[in-house]
Design an enzyme around this catalytic site. Structure first.
Site, PDB file in Angstrom:
ATOM      1  N   HIS A 194     -17.360  15.249  62.760  1.00  0.00           N
ATOM      2  CA  HIS A 194     -16.351  14.608  61.917  1.00  0.00           C
ATOM      3  C   HIS A 194     -16.974  13.864  60.757  1.00  0.00           C
ATOM      4  O   HIS A 194     -16.479  13.870  59.649  1.00  0.00           O
ATOM      5  CB  HIS A 194     -15.512  13.646  62.748  1.00  0.00           C
ATOM      6  CG  HIS A 194     -14.652  14.345  63.724  1.00  0.00           C
ATOM      7  ND1 HIS A 194     -13.533  15.025  63.320  1.00  0.00           N
ATOM      8  CD2 HIS A 194     -14.756  14.530  65.041  1.00  0.00           C
ATOM      9  CE1 HIS A 194     -12.983  15.586  64.371  1.00  0.00           C
ATOM     10  NE2 HIS A 194     -13.704  15.307  65.436  1.00  0.00           N
ATOM     11  N   GLU A 204     -29.566  48.150  47.266  1.00  0.00           N
ATOM     12  CA  GLU A 204     -29.890  47.301  48.415  1.00  0.00           C
ATOM     13  C   GLU A 204     -30.631  48.070  49.497  1.00  0.00           C
ATOM     14  O   GLU A 204     -31.009  47.517  50.520  1.00  0.00           O
ATOM     15  CB  GLU A 204     -28.616  46.665  48.989  1.00  0.00           C
ATOM     16  CG  GLU A 204     -27.505  47.654  49.265  1.00  0.00           C
ATOM     17  CD  GLU A 204     -26.167  46.986  49.574  1.00  0.00           C
ATOM     18  OE1 GLU A 204     -26.161  45.826  50.000  1.00  0.00           O
ATOM     19  OE2 GLU A 204     -25.128  47.635  49.380  1.00  0.00           O
ATOM     20  N   ASP A 252     -29.881  42.451  51.635  1.00  0.00           N
ATOM     21  CA  ASP A 252     -30.134  43.665  52.399  1.00  0.00           C
ATOM     22  C   ASP A 252     -31.429  44.338  51.951  1.00  0.00           C
ATOM     23  O   ASP A 252     -32.188  44.832  52.776  1.00  0.00           O
ATOM     24  CB  ASP A 252     -28.954  44.643  52.272  1.00  0.00           C
ATOM     25  CG  ASP A 252     -27.877  44.349  53.317  1.00  0.00           C
ATOM     26  OD1 ASP A 252     -28.220  43.726  54.343  1.00  0.00           O
ATOM     27  OD2 ASP A 252     -26.715  44.737  53.114  1.00  0.00           O
ATOM     28  N   CYS A 312     -26.841  40.205  42.542  1.00  0.00           N
ATOM     29  CA  CYS A 312     -25.785  39.423  43.190  1.00  0.00           C
ATOM     30  C   CYS A 312     -26.225  38.889  44.547  1.00  0.00           C
ATOM     31  O   CYS A 312     -25.433  38.323  45.276  1.00  0.00           O
ATOM     32  CB  CYS A 312     -24.508  40.247  43.323  1.00  0.00           C
ATOM     33  SG  CYS A 312     -24.714  41.734  44.293  1.00  0.00           S
TER      34      CYS A 312
END
Lengths: 577, 88
Positions: A196, A438, A462, A509
């Site tokens: 919390h 990738e 990847d 990306c």
């Protein structure tokens, strides 16, 4: 001491230690059966009073509390009146002749233990909620026992200026009801990123370090504390030099945050005039608000998986069209690169029913599924083609490993166009078609792929795991996952060079695009488009705007001559602006 | 008695928010609700028991509704597990 920093910042202040005394068992047994109903009645009354109290907190805080806190409190109301907890308490009263307060303390203790030991991090954090309602109900039980004593409501905690709160952990009630106007930091012995205190600290922008361990409890009231949640550090009674050093750091951090906020309207341009494009990776239309707020120039990667997840069947062409169209319209003339479905691997769809595989990352995923299940692929391509008529949309295929897959995917795209023409739909005939790089084989034959793709986008996550044969989800080997490995960097370099030679744009990306340590190196390799999560954009822009392509090329040349990632990382840290 | 299987669609599984909503929903009916996951059967009135199941996204559970208003109750459950839960 070291913990987990959960809300970034640096605070220098005074410790206030909050200690809780554990409730004590009385050991008094009931001597008479007739006492049983009275004890049960006391329990019901205490629960009723506790629920009323929580409802009061919600009513008073409705306007000022974050929605997460209201949810927690509503859950606590249900937990307080929980029939299972009551059953357990009543059973101890009846069979073990325990008084209600002892019975309840034991039930809560056992329940807290069960939840603390749950593997799911979220569920184990709920132990704090159970302890919290336990404390609250117990307080009412014990008030009832000493009815003659004045109702001793403890004073609400009041704090002096620049207070840093130190505690074992904070219960939801603590964090919600505490007046945090004077609090500039939190440190806890226990806790995790989902505690919390982490939620509240982030929502209120107060630095916090959680999970510091037992050492934290040696801190006394009034100790001078430096809290550096950027590095997860808590320094106790630092010497004058350290203090001076951190005052400067704090100032620098504040200035940096302000300056970065001011970069929104500034273009990303190196000191020698090269303009760089900074794009964002997004998952749904609402992410665009933050992209534009952070100065993003468009969408470099729209992950379409979100549209397919959290539902019970595949989205129809119309549903997909509406989703893509909204993003295209909201982006205006800014580019939107839509990646076609990339499921499988770590991303599963319950309704698709893909059987578990021994090597999911090397298995049936992404473009492999789409080429195999052409009807799914055509539906998505048709939706994208139609949405592309409403903006600056491009298509990107994931997991392309060879020329044949690219050609097959383009053939399916041609079929989708034919179908749309037959249906007399409006669509973007000349949509640009790019591919993710990738898979190492794709990076190696980037020269050939560049002749058949309109653009490249390098997916470093990847690419790195496939090149190094390291499963990044596997705890045992994830330390071997290293995007600065010279083998990975050579592949990245080759892709960028081949893209430039063939005059097609190359973007990145993957996570490396948002890593400040890599920015100069990537610029030096010739990368001119970076796509990342929106919050990273100002940081990367700041680096670009303070450096030149000349310097970046020199950095790249040096790095590409180093044969191990340790030297590379050390060197990049040295040349950091 | 109406029994039906559902796949958990909420991204975080049955966490605090879906559990709270679910309990509030069952309170509107006279029927008795049970939830079965694997070999465990619990009554759908206890937050503690629901949380302790730690049902995750993609897992399948069965809901058993029994009582005089079981038809509208089962319809409400259907709406909850197929629609409402996605936003929780």
């Amino acid at each position: 001491m070291k913990g987990i920093g959960v809300s970034p910042g640096i605070s220098i202040g005074t410790a206030r230690v909050i200690r809780k005394t554990a409730a004590a068992l009385t050991g008094i047994l009931l001597t008479n059966e007739s006492a049983i109903p009275t004890e049960i009645k006391k329990y019901d009354e205490a629960v009723g009073a506790a629920v009323k109290e929580i409802e009061g907190i919600i009513a008073r805080g409705a306007a000022s509390l974050p929605p997460e806190s209201i949810e927690i409190l509503e859950m606590q109301i249900e937990l307080s009146g929980d029939p299972q907890i009551k059953d357990n308490v009543v059973q101890r009263i009846i069979s073990d002749k325990k008084n209600v307060s002892d019975a309840f303390i034991e039930v809560i203790r056992d329940t807290v233990e069960i939840f603390s030991n749950m593997e799911d991090e979220y569920m184990s954090a709920r132990a704090a909620d159970i302890q919290d309602i336990g404390d609250r109900i117990l307080q009412h039980l014990q008030e009832a026992r000493a009815t003659t004593a004045a109702a001793s409501q403890p004073d609400p905690l009041a704090f002096g200026p620049d207070t840093i709160l130190i505690a074992d952990d904070f219960t939801p009630t603590d964090t919600i009801t505490m007046d945090t106007s004077q609090v500039i930091g939190f440190a806890t012995r226990a806790g995790s990123r989902t505690s919390h205190v982490a939620i509240i600290a982030s929502a209120r922008g107060i630095p916090a370090v959680v999970g510091c361990g037992d050492e934290l409890l040696l801190i006394s009231n009034g100790d001078k504390i430096i809290l550096d949640s950027l590095n997860g550090l808590v320094l106790v009674n630092p010497d004058m030099d350290t203090l001076a050093q951190y005052r400067l750091k704090k100032l620098a951090y504040a200035q940096q945050t302000d300056r970065l906020a001011g970069l929104k309207e500034v273009a990303a341009r190196t000191t020698d005039g090269e303009v760089i494009t900074l794009l964002a990776n997004i998952g749904e239309p609402d992410d665009l608000d933050q992209v534009f707020e952070k100065g993003g120039q468009g969408t470099g990667l729209l992950r379409t998986e979100l549209l397919f997840m959290g539902r019970s069947s595949f989205p129809t062409e119309e549903e997909q069209f509406e989703f893509y169209k909204e993003i295209a319209l909201r982006s205006g003339d800014k580019p939107v690169i839509i990646r076609t479905l990339d499921i499988g691997g770590d991303k599963q769809l319950p309704y698709f029913g893909l059987p578990p595989e021994q090597n999911p990352f090397l298995g049936y995923r992404a473009i492999r599924i789409c080429l195999d299940r052409e009807e799914l692929f055509i539906t998505q391509l048709k939706a994208i083609l139609r949405a592309a008529a409403f903006g600056n949309v491009k298509i990107m295929f994931p997991m392309i490993g060879n020329i044949r897959e690219l050609r097959s995917a383009k053939q399916v795209l041609a079929k989708a166009k034919t179908a749309l023409s037959r249906e007399k739909r409006t669509f973007a005939e000349n949509i640009a078609v790019g591919i993710m790089i990738e898979i190492p084989s794709a990076a190696i034959i980037a020269d050939w792929l560049a002749k058949e793709a309109d653009f490249f986008s390098i997916g470093t996550n990847d690419l790195c795991q496939y090149t190094l044969a390291v499963d990044r989800m596997n705890e045992k080997v994830k330390d071997l996952y290293d995007p600065y490995d010279p083998g990975v960097l050579r592949l990245v370099h080759n892709v960028i060079e081949q893209g430039c030679k063939n005059n097609i744009p190359v973007a990145m990306c993957g996570e490396l695009a948002s890593d400040p340590l890599a920015t100069l190196l990537l610029l030096g390799m010739g990368l001119r488009e970076f796509s990342m999560s929106a919050p990273s954009i100002p940081f990367i822009k700041n680096i670009i705007n303070h450096n030149s392509i000349v310097k970046a090329k020199e950095v790249c040349k040096k790095v590409m001559e180093m044969n191990n990632s340790k030297d590379i990382i050390t060197y990049l840290q040295e040349v950091q602006p | 008695m109406i029994i039906k299987d559902y796949t958990i669609l909420s991204p975080e599984g049955i966490h605090a928010r879906p559990a709270t909503t679910l309990i509030k929903l069952t309170k509107q009916f006279k029927s008795v609700f049970h939830l079965k996951k694997g070999d465990t059967v619990i009554k759908l009135n206890s937050m503690l028991n629901i949380l302790a199941l730690a049902a995750k996204n993609g897992e399948t559970i069965s809901i058993i509704v029994e009582g005089e208003d079981e038809a509208p109750a089962a319809a409400a459950i259907e709406e909850f597990f197929t629609q409402q839960i996605k936003n929780l």
